[in-house]
Design an enzyme around this catalytic site. Structure first.
Site, PDB file in Angstrom:
ATOM      1  CG  ASP A 186      -4.197  24.981   2.163  1.00 36.60           C
ATOM      2  OD1 ASP A 186      -5.228  25.383   1.609  1.00 36.60           O
ATOM      3  OD2 ASP A 186      -4.188  24.530   3.326  1.00 36.60           O
ATOM      4  CG  ASP A 232      -3.556  17.800   1.103  1.00 38.26           C
ATOM      5  OD1 ASP A 232      -4.769  17.999   1.008  1.00 38.26           O
ATOM      6  OD2 ASP A 232      -2.896  18.144   2.106  1.00 38.26           O
ATOM      7  CB  CYS A 236       7.417  -1.533  -1.691  1.00 37.63           C
ATOM      8  SG  CYS A 236       7.531   0.255  -1.912  1.00 37.63           S
ATOM      9  CB  CYS A 259       9.966   2.998  -2.467  1.00 40.32           C
ATOM     10  SG  CYS A 259      10.390   2.364  -0.827  1.00 40.32           S
ATOM     11  CG  HIS A 276       7.705   2.543   2.384  1.00 38.66           C
ATOM     12  ND1 HIS A 276       7.667   1.524   1.466  1.00 38.66           N
ATOM     13  CD2 HIS A 276       6.615   2.389   3.172  1.00 38.66           C
ATOM     14  CE1 HIS A 276       6.603   0.760   1.706  1.00 38.66           C
ATOM     15  NE2 HIS A 276       5.947   1.269   2.738  1.00 38.66           N
TER      16      HIS A 276
END
Length: 375
Positions: A93, A269, A307, A309, A338
């Site tokens: 950025d 983002d 999930c 993860c 997560h």
RNA sequence: GCGAUAUUGGUGAAGUGGUUAACACGCUGGUUUGUGGCACCAGUACGCAAGGGUUCGAUUCCCUUAUAUCGCC
């Protein structure tokens, strides 16, 4: 080559797109969520943990790396990828967003030349210009550099925004002129608040400069309503060429990612997944949950059953709550792992839905489960 | 056994004869959208060891009891 975007499929019922972005450091599918690694690290996670989350690209910040450790040191290290040991694509950025929040007197400090502000580290008076931002990013050697733009608050008036987008266009041209890293792409940023004519003007004029990709900025700022955010997207995307990638800056919440994708956005983002993690909160299919809540004291089930993860496969809510309430470092780490995986998985599912032209159905099902206040 | 001092919420504690008992931590909720700032916001003692008394009014003064600490036998 710097980057190559290919549009793979356009969803039938909406503006959603499935695509692929090729960079020198790897290719990833879009839509994609990009974790934020401001100071050349996604707070508390190793690169391996980012690969495990299937992160396509990460964001780093020009302002922060300019101040510390300095772009010359990163250049000496062999560029940002080598410096931080991340072997995937990196976007930097421009520092505009940070610098505007540090500029005390907006009228006096924001000049045609650039932005005057004081370093948050030692109070030193500094000037960041479009040229300087691009020069720094050239040295950082990220895969994608962002133009230095003015990021006005959502509360800015029409007249302010009009002047601001005109100046942002001049800044974009100045930055483009000095951009000289052949491995690096440069994106333009569309501003204009929630005004249709301003967004249109900003988009058309920015696209005329022929950037490698386009961003929609000035969104998700200081209490901007979701409706205004969606309008800002709707008013901008029609003017961005189809064969260029589109990045919605700073967004964010699962619902906003879905709405953004439906409106034709390819990259997002947001600091949210890592920030709320450090504050003890997690995204779930049913909405955000807060691990400070006493109800998790004796909950020995995973954060989310379905999930994939590391956190969900190995730890219970009770344990995570213990780590969070005792302020143990691992708590924020596990929740960051997560939350980042959650948003990336969301974009994976969105890609599947686009492929099958059922993105509206996906949104409906998602909203059925996800409890969140609508601003 | 005698004397001194103390006893305020989950914790450390401030405080006053008279409207809502300070502050901190903890606890309970919440917020967070291109991350300067693991931050911010809100709630959290109907009661000041117990029981009597003085007073228009006591957590604050007096008495008794209990408990604790320190001295002395």
């Amino acid at each position: 080559m710097n980057i190559e975007y290919s549009l793979i499929h356009k969803e039938k019922n909406t503006n959603a797109r499935l695509g692929k972005l090729k960079t020198n450091y790897g290719t990833f599918d879009t839509p994609m969520f990009m974790p934020v690694g401001t100071k050349a690290t996604v707070k508390s996670l190793t690169p391996e943990e980012l690969y495990d989350a299937h992160s396509g690209i990460v964001l780093a910040n020009t302002y922060h790396l300019w101040l510390r450790p300095g772009e010359d040191i990163i250049k000496k290290a062999g560029g940002l990828h080598q410096f931080m040991n991340y072997r995937g694509p990196i976007l930097t950025d421009s520092g505009g967003f940070q610098v505007f929040s540090l500029a005390k007197n907006k009228e006096k400090d924001i000049t045609e030349e650039g932005v005057h502000f004081k370093s948050h580290i030692d109070g030193k008076s500094l000037l960041l210009t479009p040229e300087k931002s691009i020069e720094i990013q050239n040295k950082l050697d990220s895969d994608i550099a962002m133009s230095f733009d003015e990021c006005p608050p959502a509360s800015a008036s029409y007249d302010y925004l009009k002047n601001s987008i005109e100046r942002t266009l001049r800044w974009a041209a100045r930055g483009k002129k000095v951009h000289n890293n052949p491995h690096q792409a440069l994106f333009g940023i569309i501003q204009g608040g929630a005004y249709e004519d301003l967004r249109k003007f900003s988009a058309i004029e920015t696209v005329k400069m022929n950037f490698d990709g386009y961003s929609i900025g000035g969104v998700a700022n200081d209490g901007e309503s979701k409706d205004d955010m969606y309008k800002a997207i709707d008013y901008s995307t029609p003017y961005i060429p189809e064969d260029k990638v589109r990045y919605l800056m700073g967004v964010g919440e699962p619902i906003d990612i879905i709405e953004g994708v439906i409106r034709g956005v390819d990259i997002f983002d947001c600091v949210l997944p890592t920030r709320i993690a450090r504050h003890g909160q997690a995204f779930t299919r049913c909405g955000k949950i807060n691990f400070h809540n006493a109800k998790f004291k004796e909950d020995f089930t995973p954060l989310e059953d379905e999930c994939d993860c590391y956190t969900c496969k190995n730890y219970t809510k009770s344990y995570i709550r213990h780590l969070i309430t005792t302020d143990e470092m691992l708590g924020g780490r596990l929740l960051s792992i997560h939350n980042i995986r959650f948003l990336i998985k969301l974009t994976e599912e969105l890609r599947e839905a686009i492929k099958e032209d059922r993105i509206l159905e996906y949104r409906e099902n998602f909203l059925k489960n996800y409890k969140e206040r609508h601003k």
